[in-house]
Every structure is written in structure tokens, then in C-alpha cells.
Write an enzyme that holds these catalytic residues in place. Sequence first.
Site, PDB file in Angstrom:
ATOM      1  N   GLU A 192       0.819  -1.213   0.000  1.00 55.11           N
ATOM      2  CA  GLU A 192       0.000   0.000   0.000  1.00 55.11           C
ATOM      3  C   GLU A 192       0.858   1.270   0.000  1.00 55.11           C
ATOM      4  O   GLU A 192       0.453   2.288  -0.571  1.00 55.11           O
ATOM      5  CB  GLU A 192      -0.938   0.002   1.209  1.00 55.11           C
ATOM      6  CG  GLU A 192      -2.058  -1.022   1.147  1.00 55.11           C
ATOM      7  CD  GLU A 192      -1.665  -2.411   1.609  1.00 55.11           C
ATOM      8  OE1 GLU A 192      -2.479  -3.335   1.484  1.00 55.11           O
ATOM      9  OE2 GLU A 192      -0.524  -2.561   2.115  1.00 55.11           O
ATOM     10  N   ASP A 235     -21.724   1.508  11.804  1.00 52.02           N
ATOM     11  CA  ASP A 235     -20.880   1.244  10.652  1.00 52.02           C
ATOM     12  C   ASP A 235     -21.414   1.969   9.426  1.00 52.02           C
ATOM     13  O   ASP A 235     -22.258   2.854   9.524  1.00 52.02           O
ATOM     14  CB  ASP A 235     -20.744  -0.267  10.406  1.00 52.02           C
ATOM     15  CG  ASP A 235     -19.350  -0.627   9.908  1.00 52.02           C
ATOM     16  OD1 ASP A 235     -18.927  -0.059   8.892  1.00 52.02           O
ATOM     17  OD2 ASP A 235     -18.684  -1.459  10.534  1.00 52.02           O
TER      18      ASP A 235
END
Length: 413
Positions: A192, A235
Site C-alpha cells: 500500500e 458502521d
Amino acid sequence: MRELIEKLKPKVYEKASKKFGVSKILKENDGKPIYIKDVDGFEVVGNLWSRETLAKIFNVKKEELLFLLLNAIEREKEGKVEINDDLKELYIKDKNILSWPIPTYYEKDAGPYITSGVVIAYDEDYGYNLSIHRILVKESHLVIRMVEQRHLHFLYNKALREGRELEVAIAIGVHPSLLLAASTSGDITFDEYKMASILNKVEVFELDNLLVPEAEFIITGKICKELDDEGPFVDITGTYDKVRKQPIIKIKNLYRKEKPIFHALLPGGVEHKTLMGLPQEPRIYKIVRNTIPTVKNVVLTTGGCCWLHGVVQIEKRTEGDGKNAILAALAGHPSLKHVVVVDEDINIYDINDVEYAIATRVQGDRDLVIIKGAKGSSLDPSSDGTTTKIGIDATKPLKDREKFEKAKIPSDI
């Protein structure tokens, strides 16, 4: 961070409390950048990264963000990360994480949560891993929610099998290139850091045995085998996730800049949805492209939480392309629940235009694909463990296409 925020021209507030005060301001301005001058003596920003602001920072149109990320993903191995140990001089040590302006967002939340932190881990076999997880802040430790399929969970279990705890750093207040890279799905060897460096220059420095990026706040510690309650917590769907036993993070050191700016990311807000959903679009695009080479674009819609609903735009060349695109899209993003496939003349970023395609080009008995009993998203509150997935082929038939042509007014009048 400060220079980026100035480019966004956020709405300014003088003061807010970290318990519900920050989240109230974020919710009232969802999708629009805000800056709060004083939250327990710290500056706080939020609602930073929408499609519009990301397009501005990366100097592209919002319709091109998918291809910006796709290019970075495909060129990840070419990425270059620079070591700059002078960055360490920017930081001072802190003693009490409870003094930081970490918000409690919603009424039933278990406590204050770090929601924008990039978790950095290193493994000798697999290299560096960057990922984002919600982290509950307790008086003596942190509790991290790790989904079992994520690479951090794999590295954590590997460390436990090898008789050690997983060393991690948590960086809060980083460049959006790092947030997008940390939210991208790749294989276990995917770097990443290198992907982020394709999007923007990445400099790192060594801190407590790990290479970390420049950030406003940094926590170092170890993910342990001990578990504690995590949740309830809101969430991406805006509904409460359940309480689970999750691993504890023992804090080693706390670092911050002299005048740091805390990045508060509203759970279920536009920023959360954008950062979670946008990096999935290149993966869907690539898999659809393997089946339909003439795919033009893909979007996970805000109304579908940038996770459960998608729209795929194709240049249709043969009958059946729409249905093949549906099947490929559902395979490309396993959490996808409903997907609509449209032609090139439909603006996939305008939900009214998508609905127009459904209204004028779809017959339910021939244009729906229904798949029962599939594994879906655990975030979907309507799921009972499996889900019914639906695809809508809203493309024009190749025969008699003139019947579906949108009327236009000549531009030379």
C-alpha cells in the site's frame, strides 16, 4: 495536512465537545469539509474526503477517480517510498490518549473511537501492510475490530502462531493517497505504501521499529492475544454493529505534532462511504472488463452506502452483455447486493438518470437477474447470513434502439 485543509476551504466552527459535539457538526454538514478550532484544546477537521474534494486534490474530474486509482493499483510495484528521518523532529511524546480529541460519535457507541487511523504492520515474509479499522479507546488500552478476511487479521494470527505479538503503528491525519491505498483490496504481497506513492509522494521515517508516514498523531503498540468487548458501533450503513470480543492493542508510545489537527471521520457519513467504497470500484471495473471489454465506468452509489449498490456503464455490442456485466460485477465485489447496468448515454453519477434507464428500458420478466442464498455483506442489517442479489439490465435492446433515443435540442439555435 494543514495545507490540504486550506485548499478545501472548510466551514469553521469555534468550539465543540468531543462527546457528540463533533459528530453533531459533522452530521449537519455531511459531505462538506468542516474545521473546529477548539475541541479540548485541539483542532479537529472532518468530512474532508468526498469524490469532489478528492478530485480537487488530485486534479482530475470525479468521473476519472476510478482510473486514477486503477493506474496506481496496476503500477503498484513501480512505487518509490522515500525515507526521511528528519520528519521525526516534528513530533513530541504524549502521555495520555484520553486527552486527545477522539470523539464519541453516537448515543449507543461503546466509547470514543479512532475512525481515520491507518494501521501499519510489518511482516518479514510479506512486507508492510496498511489498513483502516475502527479502534475503541479505553482507559488502559485500545480494542481493534479486525474482519477475519483482512490481511491484518492474517498477519496477527501468523504472529501469534510464531509466539509473538504483532507490532503496529496507527497514523491519524495522513494524506488521502495513504487513506485510499489502505482501503484498497489487493493480495497479501500488495504494498500500500508503493501504491500511495504513485498517487502522491510518500515519505516515511523509523519510529519504534516501524516505518511510518508523516501524520498528525501516531500511536505505537502491539496487538495482543487478549480480547475485550468491542462495540456497539455505527458502521457504514448508519446502523449499529453488534458487540464482539476483539483483540487488545497495548499502547507503547504516543506521538503528536506540536500543533496537530485531528481527523474525525463520521461513521456512516459521506467521507466514510467514499473512502470505503471508491477503492473497490477499480476491482469491479477490472473484473467486468475481463468479460465486457467495452465497460466504461463503475460507481458504488452513496444511497447504497458505497458498498451494497452499484451502477456499471457499458458500450453494449451484443445481446446478453448487460447480464454478463451483472454477473461479473457481483463477483468483483462480494458485498454488492444490487447492481444496475446502463448504456453510455446514462450518467451513472446522477441517480435520476439511472432511475430513468430503469423506468424506460427494463421489463421485469426479462431484464432481472436474481441470485438467492448468496454470501453477502455482514454490514447489511437485512441479511440473515445469506442474501438475495439482484441485477437489473437497464441497457437498450440492440433492435429498435431509436425508440429509446433521448430527445435533444440543437445546439446551434
